[in-house]
Design an enzyme around this catalytic site. Structure first.
Site, short mmCIF file in Angstrom:
data_model
loop_
_atom_site.label_atom_id
_atom_site.label_comp_id
_atom_site.label_asym_id
_atom_site.label_seq_id
_atom_site.Cartn_x
_atom_site.Cartn_y
_atom_site.Cartn_z
N HIS A 59 0.82 1.82 -7.02
CA HIS A 59 0.93 3.28 -6.95
C HIS A 59 -0.41 4.01 -6.97
O HIS A 59 -0.42 5.23 -7.13
CB HIS A 59 1.79 3.77 -8.12
CG HIS A 59 3.24 3.41 -8.00
ND1 HIS A 59 4.04 3.80 -6.95
CD2 HIS A 59 4.04 2.66 -8.82
CE1 HIS A 59 5.26 3.34 -7.12
NE2 HIS A 59 5.29 2.64 -8.23
N GLU A 94 13.97 -3.41 -11.67
CA GLU A 94 13.99 -1.99 -11.33
C GLU A 94 15.25 -1.55 -10.59
O GLU A 94 15.40 -0.37 -10.26
CB GLU A 94 12.76 -1.66 -10.47
CG GLU A 94 11.45 -1.99 -11.18
CD GLU A 94 10.23 -1.69 -10.33
OE1 GLU A 94 9.62 -0.63 -10.56
OE2 GLU A 94 9.90 -2.51 -9.45
N ASP A 118 12.41 3.64 -12.56
CA ASP A 118 13.05 3.16 -11.34
C ASP A 118 14.53 2.85 -11.56
O ASP A 118 15.37 3.14 -10.70
CB ASP A 118 12.33 1.92 -10.81
CG ASP A 118 11.08 2.27 -10.03
OD1 ASP A 118 11.21 2.70 -8.88
OD2 ASP A 118 9.98 2.13 -10.58
#
Length: 253
Positions: free
Chosen positions: A46, A150, A176
């Site tokens: 990310h 997730e 998530d």
């Protein structure tokens, strides 16, 4: 104990604390090495980590003996190889939702037939200064593979994922999972149930149980689930919190 002892500490069930590093900067790694954290995790999923900046930061981390994981962009063998060769103690792999994926990423992180490509000339291996046997032993004793849970499908398959050969820990991603369950806050019954199920499976498999938390209060609130490792916030959130606190203090009447 640093890099060499990190896996043993994790396997012992010792509570370990780390953080995500979003800024591709050797100075950030140097500063965090003075913080008392047990490990850091470079967030290549990310944040803006390219191979050269990852390489530089892992060189500094190795020099300072600060155990450093890399959250790779994907479970692809090429992403895993780059992180490991550069000197990571291990990997965090996002979106592992089946035992097959868990086995594949664990294999890609270690030497062997169909696994990590062998090179004795990397930083991780000591730049061609060590015999093959020592390097292979290091792979067994040091390398850590953490898979992220997730999706609801991963929770349903958690026994097979946690028990997959080569998996050292499962990392439940509360945000998530929340989104995957169609919720808008991590404080919901579906995620709480998932934490319980994943934690139980981790204990049955004898692997670590990891999660992300924003702060110490959240970590304490989730202690009952049996987490053994916490990734707390990131240097971004800590810089912002410190800056806001300083500004607020200065502007007091």
């Amino acid at each position: 104990m640093g890099f060499a002892g990190f896996k043993a500490r994790m396997q012992s069930g010792e509570r370990l604390l780390g953080t995500f590093v979003k800024t591709p900067s050797v100075e950030i790694v140097e500063v965090l090495a003075k913080s008392g954290l047990d490990f850091i995790c470079l967030d290549a999923e990310h944040a803006a980590w390219d191979r050269m900046r990852m390489d530089a930061c892992l060189a500094v981390a190795r020099a300072l003996d600060l155990p450093t994981l890399v959250r790779v962009t994907s479970g692809g063998a090429d992403d895993i190889l780059k992180a490991m060769d550069a000197g990571a103690v291990g990997i965090v792999v996002p979106h592992v939702d089946s035992p097959e994926k868990a086995r594949a990423v664990a294999k890609a992180a270690r030497f062997g037939h169909g696994g990590r490509g062998f090179a004795g000339s990397t930083r991780w291996a000591g730049y061609a200064t060590r015999p093959m046997g020592d390097i292979l032993e290091q792979s067994k004793s040091e390398t850590v593979v953490i898979v992220q849970i997730e999706e609801p499908e991963a929770v349903d398959e958690i026994d097979g994922i946690a028990g997959a050969q080569g998996v050292d820990a499962v990392f439940i991603g509360p945000a998530d999972l929340t989104v995957s369950y169609g919720e808008t806050s991590v404080d919901n019954d579906k995620v709480k149930d998932a934490m319980q199920r994943v934690g139980d499976a981790a204990r049955r498999a004898g692997v670590g149980f990891v999660t992300w938390v924003p702060n110490a209060a959240a970590a304490k609130a989730w202690e009952s689930y049996g987490f053994t490792m916490f990734v707390m916030g990131s240097e971004h959130s800590w810089m912002l919190a410190g800056a806001k606190a300083a500004v607020a203090e200065m502007r007091k009447e």
